[in-house]
Design a protein around this motif. Structure first.
Motif, short mmCIF file in Angstrom:
data_model
loop_
_atom_site.label_atom_id
_atom_site.label_comp_id
_atom_site.label_asym_id
_atom_site.label_seq_id
_atom_site.Cartn_x
_atom_site.Cartn_y
_atom_site.Cartn_z
N UNK A 233 -2.36 2.03 -4.54
CA UNK A 233 -1.64 3.29 -4.61
C UNK A 233 -2.60 4.46 -4.40
N UNK A 234 -2.37 5.21 -3.33
CA UNK A 234 -3.10 6.45 -3.10
C UNK A 234 -2.29 7.59 -3.69
N UNK A 235 -2.98 8.57 -4.27
CA UNK A 235 -2.35 9.71 -4.92
C UNK A 235 -1.44 9.28 -6.08
N UNK A 236 -1.92 8.39 -6.96
CA UNK A 236 -1.09 7.91 -8.07
C UNK A 236 -0.72 9.01 -9.06
N UNK A 237 -1.49 10.08 -9.07
CA UNK A 237 -1.18 11.18 -9.99
C UNK A 237 0.19 11.81 -9.67
N UNK A 238 0.69 11.57 -8.47
CA UNK A 238 2.00 12.11 -8.08
C UNK A 238 3.16 11.29 -8.65
N UNK A 239 2.86 10.09 -9.17
CA UNK A 239 3.92 9.23 -9.74
C UNK A 239 3.49 8.68 -11.11
N UNK A 240 2.72 9.46 -11.85
CA UNK A 240 2.10 8.97 -13.08
C UNK A 240 3.09 8.40 -14.10
N UNK A 241 4.29 8.93 -14.15
CA UNK A 241 5.29 8.43 -15.10
C UNK A 241 5.67 6.98 -14.82
N UNK A 242 5.56 6.56 -13.56
CA UNK A 242 6.05 5.23 -13.16
C UNK A 242 4.93 4.21 -12.96
N UNK B 291 0.86 -1.18 0.00
CA UNK B 291 0.00 0.00 0.00
C UNK B 291 0.90 1.23 0.00
N UNK B 292 0.86 1.99 -1.08
CA UNK B 292 1.65 3.20 -1.22
C UNK B 292 0.76 4.42 -1.01
N UNK B 293 1.23 5.38 -0.25
CA UNK B 293 0.57 6.67 -0.11
C UNK B 293 1.58 7.70 -0.61
N UNK B 294 1.36 8.21 -1.79
CA UNK B 294 2.34 9.09 -2.44
C UNK B 294 2.10 10.58 -2.16
N UNK B 295 1.20 10.88 -1.25
CA UNK B 295 0.83 12.26 -0.98
C UNK B 295 2.02 13.15 -0.64
N UNK B 296 2.93 12.66 0.17
CA UNK B 296 4.04 13.49 0.65
C UNK B 296 5.23 13.56 -0.31
N UNK B 297 5.18 12.85 -1.41
CA UNK B 297 6.30 12.89 -2.35
C UNK B 297 6.38 14.27 -3.00
N UNK B 298 7.57 14.84 -3.00
CA UNK B 298 7.80 16.15 -3.61
C UNK B 298 8.11 16.01 -5.10
N UNK B 299 8.73 14.89 -5.45
CA UNK B 299 9.13 14.64 -6.83
C UNK B 299 8.82 13.17 -7.12
N UNK B 300 8.25 12.90 -8.28
CA UNK B 300 7.83 11.53 -8.56
C UNK B 300 8.99 10.53 -8.58
N UNK B 301 10.21 11.00 -8.82
CA UNK B 301 11.34 10.07 -8.85
C UNK B 301 11.67 9.53 -7.45
N UNK B 302 11.14 10.17 -6.41
CA UNK B 302 11.36 9.67 -5.05
C UNK B 302 10.83 8.24 -4.88
N UNK B 303 9.81 7.89 -5.64
CA UNK B 303 9.24 6.55 -5.53
C UNK B 303 10.24 5.49 -6.00
#
Length: 133
Positions: free
Chosen positions: A102-111, A73-85
């Protein structure tokens, strides 16, 4: 599909049945109930763990009652840059044959994998939500 908290178990089971991928992406505003729905899905899949939001750890691991890994279960809300994932080993999580929520998947859409299953949750009123697949 419109639902309230009383319907959440039924909704979780229906989503499991309709999912065309084991990578579920949850879109919706803060407070829409993304984590609550994921908790119900993990429970419906036979999870031994009480699911909760991995907001501060970014990723949680869930197990079946037999100890096998059920999913992540990923929560990407706090990611500042998608490459952090990528620093979390995201690709390695996706390479496993398990569920990925994946919550907030729009923050890591490239991946995101191309075969992800998007779930959009809208707030209708304080007690009612609407899911669009």
């Amino acid at each position: 599909m419109t639902y309230t908290q009383n319907d959440i178990e039924q909704v979780a089971n229906e989503l499991i049945t309709k999912a065309t991928s084991r990578t579920l992406c949850f879109y919706g505003p803060m407070g829409a109930g993304k984590t609550t729905l994921i908790k119900s899905i993990v429970n419906a899949l036979g999870g031994a763990d009480a699911a909760n939001s991995p907001t501060f750890g970014i990723v949680n691991e869930y197990h079946h009652t037999d100890g096998e890994i059920l999913g992540y279960h990923f929560d990407c809300y706090r990611l500042e840059d998608e490459t952090e994932v990528l620093d979390l080993g995201f690709d390695e999580y996706l390479d496993q044959d398990v569920w990925v929520f994946i919550e907030w998947p729009e923050k890591i859409k490239t991946f995101l994998p191309e075969d992800n299953f998007p779930i959009h949750i809208a707030i209708i009123d304080p007690l009612t939500r609407e899911i669009t697949l």
